[in-house]
Write a protein that holds these residues in place. Structure first.
Motif, PDB file in Angstrom:
ATOM      1  N   ALA A 574       0.834  -1.204   0.000  1.00 23.51           N
ATOM      2  CA  ALA A 574       0.000   0.000   0.000  1.00 23.51           C
ATOM      3  C   ALA A 574       0.869   1.255   0.000  1.00 23.51           C
ATOM      4  N   GLU A 577       2.368   1.694  -3.563  1.00 20.88           N
ATOM      5  CA  GLU A 577       1.383   2.204  -4.533  1.00 20.88           C
ATOM      6  C   GLU A 577       1.021   3.656  -4.250  1.00 20.88           C
ATOM      7  N   ALA A 578       0.871   3.973  -2.972  1.00 22.81           N
ATOM      8  CA  ALA A 578       0.461   5.338  -2.624  1.00 22.81           C
ATOM      9  C   ALA A 578       1.530   6.343  -3.019  1.00 22.81           C
ATOM     10  N   CYS A 585      -1.189  15.144  -7.343  1.00 23.61           N
ATOM     11  CA  CYS A 585      -2.528  15.100  -6.740  1.00 23.61           C
ATOM     12  C   CYS A 585      -2.547  15.732  -5.349  1.00 23.61           C
ATOM     13  N   LEU A 586      -1.366  16.022  -4.798  1.00 21.91           N
ATOM     14  CA  LEU A 586      -1.320  16.753  -3.525  1.00 21.91           C
ATOM     15  C   LEU A 586      -1.285  18.254  -3.736  1.00 21.91           C
TER      16      LEU A 586
ATOM     17  N   ARG B 345      -0.908  16.066   2.280  1.00 19.14           N
ATOM     18  CA  ARG B 345      -1.267  14.639   2.262  1.00 19.14           C
ATOM     19  C   ARG B 345      -2.191  14.308   3.440  1.00 19.14           C
ATOM     20  N   LEU B 348      -5.632  16.155   2.862  1.00 18.62           N
ATOM     21  CA  LEU B 348      -6.428  15.541   1.794  1.00 18.62           C
ATOM     22  C   LEU B 348      -6.897  14.136   2.190  1.00 18.62           C
ATOM     23  N   SER B 560     -10.141  15.926  -5.254  1.00 14.97           N
ATOM     24  CA  SER B 560     -10.249  14.997  -4.125  1.00 14.97           C
ATOM     25  C   SER B 560     -10.434  13.563  -4.612  1.00 14.97           C
ATOM     26  N   GLU B 562      -9.393  12.333  -7.451  1.00 16.05           N
ATOM     27  CA  GLU B 562      -8.090  11.913  -7.972  1.00 16.05           C
ATOM     28  C   GLU B 562      -7.146  11.519  -6.828  1.00 16.05           C
ATOM     29  N   PHE B 563      -7.124  12.357  -5.806  1.00 16.21           N
ATOM     30  CA  PHE B 563      -6.273  12.072  -4.650  1.00 16.21           C
ATOM     31  C   PHE B 563      -6.678  10.741  -4.011  1.00 16.21           C
ATOM     32  N   ARG B 566      -5.561   7.769  -6.113  1.00 17.17           N
ATOM     33  CA  ARG B 566      -4.113   7.590  -6.228  1.00 17.17           C
ATOM     34  C   ARG B 566      -3.441   7.295  -4.896  1.00 17.17           C
ATOM     35  N   ARG B 567      -3.954   7.873  -3.823  1.00 18.38           N
ATOM     36  CA  ARG B 567      -3.166   7.822  -2.588  1.00 18.38           C
ATOM     37  C   ARG B 567      -3.877   7.182  -1.401  1.00 18.38           C
ATOM     38  N   PRO B 570      -4.921   2.688  -2.608  1.00 18.60           N
ATOM     39  CA  PRO B 570      -3.893   1.631  -2.528  1.00 18.60           C
ATOM     40  C   PRO B 570      -3.921   0.827  -1.229  1.00 18.60           C
ATOM     41  N   ARG B 571      -4.510   1.385  -0.168  1.00 11.78           N
ATOM     42  CA  ARG B 571      -4.582   0.607   1.078  1.00 11.78           C
ATOM     43  C   ARG B 571      -5.333  -0.705   0.870  1.00 11.78           C
TER      44      ARG B 571
END
Lengths: 596, 596
Positions: A574, A577-578, A585-586, B345, B348, B560, B562-563, B566-567, B570-571
């Protein structure tokens, strides 16, 4: 909450993984295995018998400020007196100033015990050790002669006065001033906040190390000097003399570590002396930074161990519901909750994270010893690089881990976890500060990427990865470990690729430094721990093959290693990927648009 | 900590995603868009103006027990009086008993506001709503006539008396007894713990719903009955009459929600009446379980929103260090910390999790409305299945999320996050209970797998996955959204495969139920939120293409989304890999070996 030092695991890590006795022999400090074990056993008695019993009450009672005097919780002063009298305070202090010169590879285990027994109690002595380091390295002979011995013995305690209301992470903004006097001293004026142990009633004198600006100092971090400003100026006979013009203006009301006084300190033209060169204050602070951050990492580790012990005890006693595969304890009204797979998942997560972190702590402690104690200059330099790379990981990962493990502890207790008398929620509250102080964990991650990774183009990290990769190769042919070795080896390969990508991304766009930092640090830590778990499994397999009489202990190590690789290590995916999700995107969101 | 209801986002979710006005029209409750917005605006004024200002002090003051009386924090009684007088208490109550019959799709937004303003304050009224549901569905006409109207109006409050010291998760172990009397009443005797609002000074009467055993009851959960046991027995004129023989024996000292009294309640032959059939107590509790668990989920959501607001405010004000790509605010001593990618990060992550959860809350609320209000029996049944599937996810995921988001809030504040006066650490402490009560999150995950997934062989989950997959298909051809749609579609495919694997594993080995449960619930939630974020992005894109005057708002939604993809999404990978690690590595460790 009783606390027992995890002596068996500590011996496993010290002797079976890191050959502590051989390490001590090479350092020439006269410690052998028997002596090490004896010290740790006594340490365990002190931590469990004298310190741990104070912890619950210290949270309820807290610290109190009255007429400028801070009173610490019941028992702290007496326990601290014993801590000094029995020589625990001087364990790591320099021998030439009355210290015992214990290596970190041994001392870390004692310090972990203190953290697990009572983080609040440990705060007072932990900062003193930092002050000793700074003064030893940078102080004038006069200052050392007056203050160092008392700090080493623990009779006097030390503080670090860095933060001001407007200057936390960003020390460039600090305003405290130091005016030179004709006699070579300085008059220090300004207000500092978040000063742990700034005022208390456990030691007869408090030696503040204060960052301040001299009148002609350049702006920013290049204009910061370090000054020693004692509560009582040392008299000629070595006793506390004249009371200095500094005072505690307030103590903070905090989420946790309520037994540790967190003070606003006001310096009103207080007398101080320069430590090190003018305007070199930050460099002097760097001297103790590795040690201080390592110690905070141990706080996460110690609290994690305490939370695991509490959760395990409860999970074995608490009867509730029956096992999913049928009744396990037919003579009881219900099964102990440790039969439930999800409770086991929480307990094993605690155990695998804590024991895995303990291995990394020992590895790092060994490097810290070698920075000063290795024979060749080359080896000292290599150890310095390795320690510098690992310190931000130890600080940030261990403290995040400690918070998670404490939270699992609360969860295992169910509703009782939320009730103060059971002690589990205190561990969560106490450990939360460790993610914030001594540089927030975000700052640790920036340090890891910016200074440690980009600083040498990834060379030191590559060397570390190669070392672990060789360890995998060494176990790859043993049938019992081949599967584990291949899982770890694959992750190491992935880590190498990811490191290259991160470096390239950060060189392309500086925002990627902050965008990848936390996830890359976490990723690195999970893979590192996998490497240590493989080593633990290998040593356990060795012992089993040699017909050890402690088969259950070593079998448990194999189970924990298997659990870690199967159920904890996947978190690395995770984080990978993150972080590959990137900075764009931040940064795309307009500042005003966050509020929608 | 000021709190402002996130009205714009609530309107987006209610109207633009879930057509709340159309929903209300179909339910026939007379609410149109204007009315809904008007109510929410007034609600926001009440939450921010009357409730939120009490929250910080309520934590410091706590509740106090003296001579059997519990005093709540300053202002709670007065605010509660306003809450009742202004009709907020009766919002969702049944119309035939004086309630206003608001649908959950609207009410949830108000309830989220209350949670965000003060979780402690909300606890008292939240449980009353549960009591209304149980009494309305299962109570005799006499009991309803005597007690229901007062509970609906909020003049009297309700509690749920389930837990006993030896019976938490496992209600089969409960011992409280109810002896039938000649007049049809019962004498209830026993001790209950963790009773929220068991005694307080904000309402003139307290109606306890108590689980107990009748003398001839079968053992286990099939021998549990539900009884109504009022503090004061209702007099003929509807006023509180004779004082019943029950009392508060103690209040708990807790980690958080200190403004909510958590009581030990002793019933000493107290007079009560059966609610529903004898031995059907658990079935009666199930009536309110969906609602109660949904409400606890909203607690995580509300606290998450409050933590995000606090963190955002601080991140825009706090000046510290310069941006990685250079100075951003040259007129200031340093840049606001919101310029740093890692702070963004955290912000968001808070924003994407909170807003994503709000969409899932609304979706679930809509299903809860349709359970009773859909036109056809078939549609009501379908809504019931969908709600039942989602409730454990809402409860567990939202409360884990609330804790995480609150912790990010503390982290953004740095050291100040640990100081009580700033309010951030209180949010962490308050929200920690939500992962424990109303069924621990581990129990939610078991419910999700065992009853909801295995209960119908995965049919309902398949239907949900298909619904989301169709939504992806609908957006796949729009250039602006194609990339997002394909990410979500891929995860949905992965989810379907994983569901099949989980079902097969659980059928093969019952331990897999508990071994996969938490990770599978978390995985499901992250993918679900991805589906909602795609929908949000699609509606935002619609609005932008239609030339909306609120371009910045809709652009932020796209950012948001998109964020999140992408981030945060992945969890899901880590949860998937971990649960595929299986049960064996959890069950292999011998119970005694955990302690090594």
């Amino acid at each position: 909450m009783s606390y027992q030092a995890p002596l068996r695991d500590m011996r496993f890590v010290l002797h079976e993984l890191f050959d502590a006795a051989g390490h001590c022999e090479r350092l020439g400090n006269g410690l052998d295995r028997e002596l090490i074990d004896g010290v740790l056993e006594e340490a365990a008695v002190f931590a469990a018998g004298e310190v741990a019993p104070l912890n619950r009450n210290s949270d309820e009672e807290g610290c109190h400020l009255e007429n400028g005097q801070v009173s610490t919780p019941k028992g702290f002063a007496e326990a601290y007196r014993q801590y000094v009298d029995n020589g625990w305070a001087s364990m790591t202090g320099p021998v030439e100033h009355g210290g015992q010169g214990f290596p970190q590879l041994v001392a870390f285990a004692f310090h972990e015990m203190l953290m697990g027994a009572s983080l609040s109690f440990r705060v007072y002595s932990g900062l003193t050790e930092g002050a000793v380091l700074a003064l030893h390295k940078h102080g004038s002979e006069t200052l050392k002669q007056q203050y160092l011995g008392k700090l080493v013995s623990g009779q006097w305690t030390g503080t670090m006065c860095l933060t001001e209301p407007q200057a936390g992470t960003d020390l460039a903004l600090l305003r405290t001033r130091a005016e030179p006097q004709a006699d070579g001293s300085y008059r220090v004026s300004g207000s500092k906040i978040f000063i742990s142990g700034g005022e208390q009633d456990i030691s007869e004198n408090i030696v503040h190390l204060v960052l301040a600006r001299l009148p002609d100092a350049p702006a920013g971090v290049k204009g910061i000097s370090l000054l020693l400003v004692p509560k009582f100026i040392a008299a000629a006979d070595g006793t506390p003399g004249e009371r200095n013009t500094l005072s505690c203006g307030a103590i903070e009301h905090k989420m946790g570590i309520k037994g540790a006084s967190t003070c606003v300190m006001n310096f009103d033209g207080a007398t101080g002396w320069l430590v090190g060169e003018a305007n070199q204050g930050l460099a002097c602070m760097f001297t103790m930074m590795n040690d201080a951050r390592f110690q905070v990492g141990l706080q996460g580790l110690g609290i994690g161990e305490a939370a695991f012990q509490g959760a395990l005890r409860y999970a074995r006693e608490r009867l509730q519901s029956r096992g999913l595969a049928g009744v396990q304890a037919p003579d009881k009204a219900a099964d102990p909750i440790i039969v439930h797979p999800d409770v086991r998942r929480m307990l094993l997560t605690q155990k695998a994270l804590v024991e895995g972190s303990r291995m990394l702590a020992a590895y790092t402690a060994r490097q810290l010893d070698l920075v000063h104690g290795a024979e060749s200059a080359e080896a000292r330099k290599a150890a310095g690089k390795r320690a510098a790379l690992l310190i931000p990981i130890v600080k940030a990962f261990f403290t995040d881990m400690g918070q998670e493990v404490a939270s699992h502890g609360v969860q295992v207790y169910g509703g009782h976890g939320f009730i103060r008398e059971w002690g589990m929620e205190q561990l969560m509250r106490d450990s939360r500060i460790t993610q914030l102080y001594e540089g927030t964990n975000g700052i640790q991650a920036l340090d890891y990427i910016r200074r440690k990774l980009l600083g040498d183009g990834g060379a030191e990290l590559s060397a570390l990865q190669a070392e672990f990769s060789q360890l995998c190769d060494a176990e790859a042919d043993r049938r019992a470990l081949a599967q584990m070795a291949s899982v770890v080896q694959a992750r190491l390969g992935e880590w190498r690729e990811l490191s290259t990508e991160v470096i390239a991304a950060c060189q392309r766009d500086p925002q990627e430094i902050g965008a990848t930092s936390v996830d890359f640090l976490q990723y690195s830590a999970y893979v590192l721990l996998a490497g240590f778990w493989l080593q633990a499994a290998a040593r356990a397999q060795d012992a089993l093959e040699a017909g050890s009489g402690e088969a259950a202990f070593y079998q448990a190590k194999l189970h924990s290693a298997e659990f870690y690789l199967r159920r904890v290590l996947p978190r690395a995916s995770a984080h990978r990927e993150a972080l590959l999700g990137g900075a764009q995107c931040l940064m795309a969101m307009d500042e005003d648009s966050f509020a929608f």
